[in-house]
Design an enzyme around this catalytic site. Structure first.
Site, PDB file in Angstrom:
ATOM      1  N   TYR A  39       0.839  -1.205   0.000  1.00 30.31           N
ATOM      2  CA  TYR A  39       0.000   0.000   0.000  1.00 30.31           C
ATOM      3  C   TYR A  39       0.874   1.255   0.000  1.00 30.31           C
ATOM      4  O   TYR A  39       0.516   2.286  -0.574  1.00 30.31           O
ATOM      5  CB  TYR A  39      -0.912  -0.005   1.232  1.00 30.31           C
ATOM      6  N   LEU A  40       2.049   1.161   0.632  1.00 30.14           N
ATOM      7  CA  LEU A  40       2.948   2.318   0.742  1.00 30.14           C
ATOM      8  C   LEU A  40       3.830   2.500  -0.499  1.00 30.14           C
ATOM      9  O   LEU A  40       4.530   3.505  -0.611  1.00 30.14           O
ATOM     10  CB  LEU A  40       3.855   2.153   1.966  1.00 30.14           C
ATOM     11  N   ARG A 249      20.678   1.947  -5.301  1.00 31.94           N
ATOM     12  CA  ARG A 249      20.394   2.439  -3.953  1.00 31.94           C
ATOM     13  C   ARG A 249      21.539   2.207  -2.964  1.00 31.94           C
ATOM     14  O   ARG A 249      21.775   3.027  -2.090  1.00 31.94           O
ATOM     15  CB  ARG A 249      19.126   1.755  -3.421  1.00 31.94           C
ATOM     16  N   GLU A 330       7.922 -10.512  -0.639  1.00 32.57           N
ATOM     17  CA  GLU A 330       9.138 -10.185   0.104  1.00 32.57           C
ATOM     18  C   GLU A 330       9.440 -11.174   1.227  1.00 32.57           C
ATOM     19  O   GLU A 330      10.551 -11.211   1.738  1.00 32.57           O
ATOM     20  CB  GLU A 330       9.027  -8.762   0.676  1.00 32.57           C
ATOM     21  N   SER A 346      10.169  -5.229  -7.154  1.00 36.05           N
ATOM     22  CA  SER A 346       9.497  -5.950  -6.069  1.00 36.05           C
ATOM     23  C   SER A 346       8.007  -6.137  -6.327  1.00 36.05           C
ATOM     24  O   SER A 346       7.463  -7.214  -6.083  1.00 36.05           O
ATOM     25  CB  SER A 346       9.724  -5.256  -4.728  1.00 36.05           C
ATOM     26  N   LEU A 347       7.324  -5.089  -6.824  1.00 34.90           N
ATOM     27  CA  LEU A 347       5.892  -5.262  -7.115  1.00 34.90           C
ATOM     28  C   LEU A 347       5.694  -6.279  -8.243  1.00 34.90           C
ATOM     29  O   LEU A 347       4.740  -7.054  -8.220  1.00 34.90           O
ATOM     30  CB  LEU A 347       5.236  -3.929  -7.487  1.00 34.90           C
TER      31      LEU A 347
END
Length: 465
Positions: A39-40, A249, A330, A346-347
């Site tokens: 959701y985030l 990252r 995850e 990841s999604l």
């Protein structure tokens, strides 16, 4: 057949929809889709489906970011199902608004909805799951019911909920670090539980720290990489730029960490971005709430624990070492990300693993005929805050043999749930065993990659590398 899915994020809901559509009786146990990391999710989902892009180009970017530790078969397998993932989402009514470039990508393949993609995605997935007849149980699954290498469901408030197949979709364990913008529920409790009951974990030492966390009045928030993709620059309080903002990252997070260690403050300068409010409404809202106008002011940032690459080890079909137990998203690890997750992969992994595990369960047809109820332990969570503090200090962005050994010693004295302590020991122990720097794992006493360590680690109580 009764299927229990633990977790109501994108991987869990995708699996629930796909299984319910196959006629299974599906129950999702969780604390609501708004309390998930899915959701985030801000930026979006990486899909190699546009003209000019290719699966091969996305594969190269993924393996390059993963520092060649990726399981190449898994990478091809996931990326080749991107079209299916896109078709599944658009068939539910998801409409992507734009596609952007993020760090490590050679093509603008990150599909986004107003840079608050997760919010829109999760509402649609939740609705689709309800329409498919999925049952929802609000609550916290405390423990896996495992006997003689087989799982028969989970314990909820001490009561056994019996399932023929159980899918762990609880997210990772970034919530086991002191600073994270993710859901505080992601402590990895069931990952530790699975390890304790016979399903090893994989690659626990690889923890990705997001470079641009914002410590606001209402807690830690995330400033999406897409803001840097749109032209924002990282500067010190002296106005000096010190890193290529679109590096992966791990590189950006370490560069910020070094500036902060040298006593400097670090800011994100987004004043040159036109239409900031329109492009990043969610970020704009929380910054304004904190008294910062990103069109005029510099935004103070610092790295935070963001994504855990390690998780329960699964095969190509998302099976764990325990019969009848599967893991997606995850919560699991199969080598897709290697040593460092490429942004917005990841999604994609969540949707693909959700669709794939439904096919696996349909093929496996697991049955739980266990009559005797497995033991329930009723562990107390205990001092989780000390665990968070410990991992942040001893297994953070920059590690060394000294900090990791100190961490292992300190861990013994913390009174906390043994499953969380086991998971923390796995992170510290595998970070100590991996005597090199690779991707999101950085050792200042071994600052280079070493060919001898070009393989995954597995943790079953001991780190095997």
């Amino acid at each position: 057949m009764r299927i229990g899915i633990i977790g109501s994020g994108s991987a869990g809901l995708t699996a629930a929809i796909a299984l319910a559509r196959r006629g299974f009786d599906v129950t999702v146990i969780g604390n609501g889709f708004k309390n998930t990391n899915s959701y985030l999710a801000q930026a979006g989902i990486a899909l190699p489906i546009l003209e000019g892009d290719s699966i091969k180009a996305h594969f190269i970017d993924t393996v390059r970011a993963g520092k060649y530790l990726n399981d190449e078969e898994v990478v091809w397998n996931v990326l080749s199902k991107a079209v299916e993932a896109h078709d599944f989402l658009t068939s539910l009514g998801i409409e992507f608004e734009s596609n952007e470039t993020e760090g490590g990508h050679s093509f603008p393949r990150v599909f986004t909805i107003r840079n608050e993609t997760g919010k829109h995605l999760m509402k649609v997935l939740h609705m689709a799951a309800k329409e498919a007849g999925v049952h929802f149980v609000e609550g916290f699954a405390e423990e896996l019911a495992v006997k003689e290498g087989k799982t028969c469901g989970v314990f909820l408030k001490g009561e056994l909920m019996k399932f023929d197949a159980t899918v762990i979709a609880t997210g990772g364990f970034a919530g086991l670090f002191k600073y994270t913008a993710g859901s505080p529920l992601t402590t990895g409790l069931l990952i530790g539980d699975a390890v304790m009951k016979g399903a090893p974990a994989r690659d626990l030492e690889f923890v990705q720290f997001h470079p641009t966390g914002y410590m606001g009045k209402s807690g830690v928030k995330l400033i999406s990489e897409a803001v840097r993709g749109a032209g924002a620059k990282l500067v010190t309080d002296e106005g000096e730029r010190f890193v290529n903002e679109l590096s992966t990252r791990d590189i950006v997070a370490r560069a910020i960490y070094r500036q902060m260690k040298a006593g400097k403050r670090v800011f994100l300068d987004a004043t040159g971005i036109e239409d900031f409010k329109k492009r990043f409404p969610q970020i704009y809202a929380f910054l304004r709430k904190g008294g910062i106008d990103p069109t005029k002011d510099l935004i103070p940032v610092s790295p935070i624990a963001h994504y855990t690459i390690g998780g329960i080890a699964v095969d190509l079909w998302y099976r764990t070492a325990i019969k009848g137990l599967y893991a997606v998203g995850e919560a699991m690890s199969n080598g897709f990300h290697g040593a460092n997750r490429l942004a917005s992969n990841s999604l994609l992994e969540c949707i693909v693993s959700g669709l794939e595990v439904a096919r696996t369960i349909a093929r496996d047809k697991p049955r739980c005929r266990e009559v005797k109820e497995p033991a329930y332990h009723g562990y107390e969570l205990g001092d989780v805050e000390s665990l968070r503090e410990l991992l942040w200090r001893k297994a953070g962005i920059v590690r060394s043999a000294k900090t990791l050994k100190d961490g292992l010693r300190e861990l013994e004295g913390i009174e906390a749930d043994p499953r969380l302590k086991l998971l923390a020991r796995g992170v510290l122990g595998c970070a100590l065993t991996r005597g090199e720097s690779r991707g999101s794992h950085y050792r200042e006493d071994f600052p280079a990659m070493r060919k001898a360590f070009e393989r995954p680690s597995f943790f079953d109580g001991r780190c095997r590398l």
